[in-house]
Design a protein around this motif. Structure first.
Motif, PDB file in Angstrom:
ATOM      1  N   SER A  18      14.566 -47.059  14.089  1.00 49.14           N
ATOM      2  CA  SER A  18      15.945 -47.031  13.582  1.00 49.14           C
ATOM      3  C   SER A  18      16.138 -45.833  12.655  1.00 49.14           C
ATOM      4  O   SER A  18      15.215 -45.402  11.973  1.00 49.14           O
ATOM      5  CB  SER A  18      16.254 -48.324  12.833  1.00 49.14           C
ATOM      6  N   LYS A  20      18.961 -44.112   9.777  1.00 53.87           N
ATOM      7  CA  LYS A  20      20.152 -44.319   8.954  1.00 53.87           C
ATOM      8  C   LYS A  20      20.753 -42.972   8.581  1.00 53.87           C
ATOM      9  O   LYS A  20      20.058 -42.065   8.129  1.00 53.87           O
ATOM     10  CB  LYS A  20      19.805 -45.085   7.677  1.00 53.87           C
ATOM     11  N   ARG A  37      31.035 -39.173  17.536  1.00 52.85           N
ATOM     12  CA  ARG A  37      29.842 -38.677  18.229  1.00 52.85           C
ATOM     13  C   ARG A  37      30.286 -37.517  19.107  1.00 52.85           C
ATOM     14  O   ARG A  37      31.375 -37.541  19.704  1.00 52.85           O
ATOM     15  CB  ARG A  37      29.220 -39.794  19.074  1.00 52.85           C
ATOM     16  N   LYS A  66      24.106 -52.087  17.970  1.00 54.91           N
ATOM     17  CA  LYS A  66      23.229 -50.922  18.039  1.00 54.91           C
ATOM     18  C   LYS A  66      23.603 -49.912  16.952  1.00 54.91           C
ATOM     19  O   LYS A  66      22.733 -49.292  16.360  1.00 54.91           O
ATOM     20  CB  LYS A  66      23.359 -50.254  19.403  1.00 54.91           C
ATOM     21  N   PHE A  67      24.867 -49.784  16.696  1.00 51.97           N
ATOM     22  CA  PHE A  67      25.357 -48.831  15.699  1.00 51.97           C
ATOM     23  C   PHE A  67      25.949 -49.628  14.531  1.00 51.97           C
ATOM     24  O   PHE A  67      27.119 -49.986  14.521  1.00 51.97           O
ATOM     25  CB  PHE A  67      26.407 -47.904  16.309  1.00 51.97           C
ATOM     26  N   LEU A  79      25.683 -45.226   8.747  1.00 55.09           N
ATOM     27  CA  LEU A  79      25.575 -45.561  10.170  1.00 55.09           C
ATOM     28  C   LEU A  79      24.099 -45.681  10.487  1.00 55.09           C
ATOM     29  O   LEU A  79      23.344 -44.729  10.272  1.00 55.09           O
ATOM     30  CB  LEU A  79      26.211 -44.459  11.020  1.00 55.09           C
ATOM     31  N   THR A  80      23.683 -46.836  10.975  1.00 58.25           N
ATOM     32  CA  THR A  80      22.292 -47.032  11.360  1.00 58.25           C
ATOM     33  C   THR A  80      22.218 -47.180  12.871  1.00 58.25           C
ATOM     34  O   THR A  80      22.859 -48.083  13.438  1.00 58.25           O
ATOM     35  CB  THR A  80      21.701 -48.277  10.677  1.00 58.25           C
ATOM     36  N   VAL A  81      21.466 -46.302  13.488  1.00 56.25           N
ATOM     37  CA  VAL A  81      21.216 -46.391  14.920  1.00 56.25           C
ATOM     38  C   VAL A  81      19.956 -47.225  15.086  1.00 56.25           C
ATOM     39  O   VAL A  81      18.859 -46.790  14.691  1.00 56.25           O
ATOM     40  CB  VAL A  81      21.040 -44.995  15.552  1.00 56.25           C
ATOM     41  N   THR A  82      20.087 -48.407  15.623  1.00 56.76           N
ATOM     42  CA  THR A  82      18.944 -49.311  15.738  1.00 56.76           C
ATOM     43  C   THR A  82      18.294 -49.178  17.114  1.00 56.76           C
ATOM     44  O   THR A  82      18.970 -48.905  18.110  1.00 56.76           O
ATOM     45  CB  THR A  82      19.374 -50.766  15.527  1.00 56.76           C
ATOM     46  N   ALA A  84      16.573 -46.906  18.618  1.00 52.31           N
ATOM     47  CA  ALA A  84      17.112 -45.698  19.243  1.00 52.31           C
ATOM     48  C   ALA A  84      16.409 -45.372  20.558  1.00 52.31           C
ATOM     49  O   ALA A  84      15.205 -45.591  20.707  1.00 52.31           O
ATOM     50  CB  ALA A  84      16.993 -44.522  18.285  1.00 52.31           C
ATOM     51  N   ASP A  88      20.624 -41.882  23.037  1.00 53.19           N
ATOM     52  CA  ASP A  88      21.380 -41.884  21.782  1.00 53.19           C
ATOM     53  C   ASP A  88      21.347 -40.523  21.095  1.00 53.19           C
ATOM     54  O   ASP A  88      22.033 -40.316  20.088  1.00 53.19           O
ATOM     55  CB  ASP A  88      20.827 -42.944  20.816  1.00 53.19           C
ATOM     56  N   TYR A  92      26.209 -36.673  15.348  1.00 52.98           N
ATOM     57  CA  TYR A  92      27.031 -37.710  14.745  1.00 52.98           C
ATOM     58  C   TYR A  92      27.727 -37.132  13.516  1.00 52.98           C
ATOM     59  O   TYR A  92      27.093 -36.492  12.668  1.00 52.98           O
ATOM     60  CB  TYR A  92      26.172 -38.920  14.344  1.00 52.98           C
TER      61      TYR A  92
END
Lengths: 118, 113
Positions: A18, A20, A37, A66-67, A79-82, A84, A88, A92
């Protein structure tokens, strides 16, 4: 004028981890922030709108699990991309709006975060 | 039809030329119009902001909005090599939480010395 700081500017992470991304308004209070994005040679696409103290509103096709967006204060949205994945990988960018005062500034963007998932 | 149409170029001009960039849109509810400049791998930088129809001038830049034709323009006078970038038009219906921007694809401009 309004200044928005975004951090980190670049991040490389392994698939499944993930990441952040922080977006801060430095000289104004941002009641609303927008996350965009941008894929190579394409325009900016809105992902979600976050309002301080309430849940974010996601655009169609954007996975909210996910976001993860958190806008816990008037100067910070994250914004946390979990979990990934390589798809992705993108640029951003956040944009902050101080509410009605936005008319005086247009909308100010952060410098962007280039995420590469390997 | 996309909400905002912008010729992606690329557009190449000699230094000192007048540059004309344009966008058309389909949603008559748009009221706030902006032009952004974006350098490679950077966030967009606001150049011009216009509310409703009319002209606005700032130094070498002039923005025009014609709501009756759903057409906006950005003119750059005495173009410089440092103006080489991608120019994005953007517009929105409202402000605050309604203020999400709809962008054109961007026009890539190259000013040759």
């Amino acid at each position: 004028g309004a200044v928005v700081s975004q951090h980190p500017s670049r991040v490389i992470c392994k698939s499944g981890t993930s990441v952040k991304i922080e977006c801060r308004s430095l000289d104004f209070q941002a009641t609303t922030m927008f996350w965009y994005r941008q894929f190579p040679k394409q325009s900016l696409m809105l992902m979600a709108t976050s309002n301080e103290g309430s849940k974010a509103t996601y655009e169609q096709g954007v996975e909210k699990d996910k976001f993860l967006i958190n806008h816990a204060s008037l100067t910070l949205s994250t914004l946390t991309v979990t979990s990934a994945h390589p798809e992705d990988s993108s640029f951003y960018i956040c944009s902050a709006s101080p509410g009605d005062l936005a008319l005086n500034y247009g909308y100010t963007f952060g410098s962007g975060t280039r995420l590469t998932v390997v | 039809q996309k909400e905002v149409e912008q010729d992606p170029g690329p557009l190449s001009v000699p230094e000192g030329a007048i540059v004309s960039l344009n966008c058309t849109y389909s949603n008559s509810a748009f009221q706030y119009f902006m032009w952004y400049r974006q350098y490679s791998r950077k966030g967009p930088e606001l150049l011009m902001y216009t509310y409703s129809s009319g002209n606005k001038e700032d130094g070498r830049f002039t923005a025009q909005v014609d709501k009756s034709s759903k057409y906006i323009s950005l003119f750059i006078r005495d173009s410089q090599p440092s103006d080489s970038a991608t120019y994005l038009c953007a517009m929105t219906r409202g402000r605050g939480s309604q203020g999400n921007l709809i962008f054109g694809k961007g026009t890539k401009l190259s000013v040759k010395p």
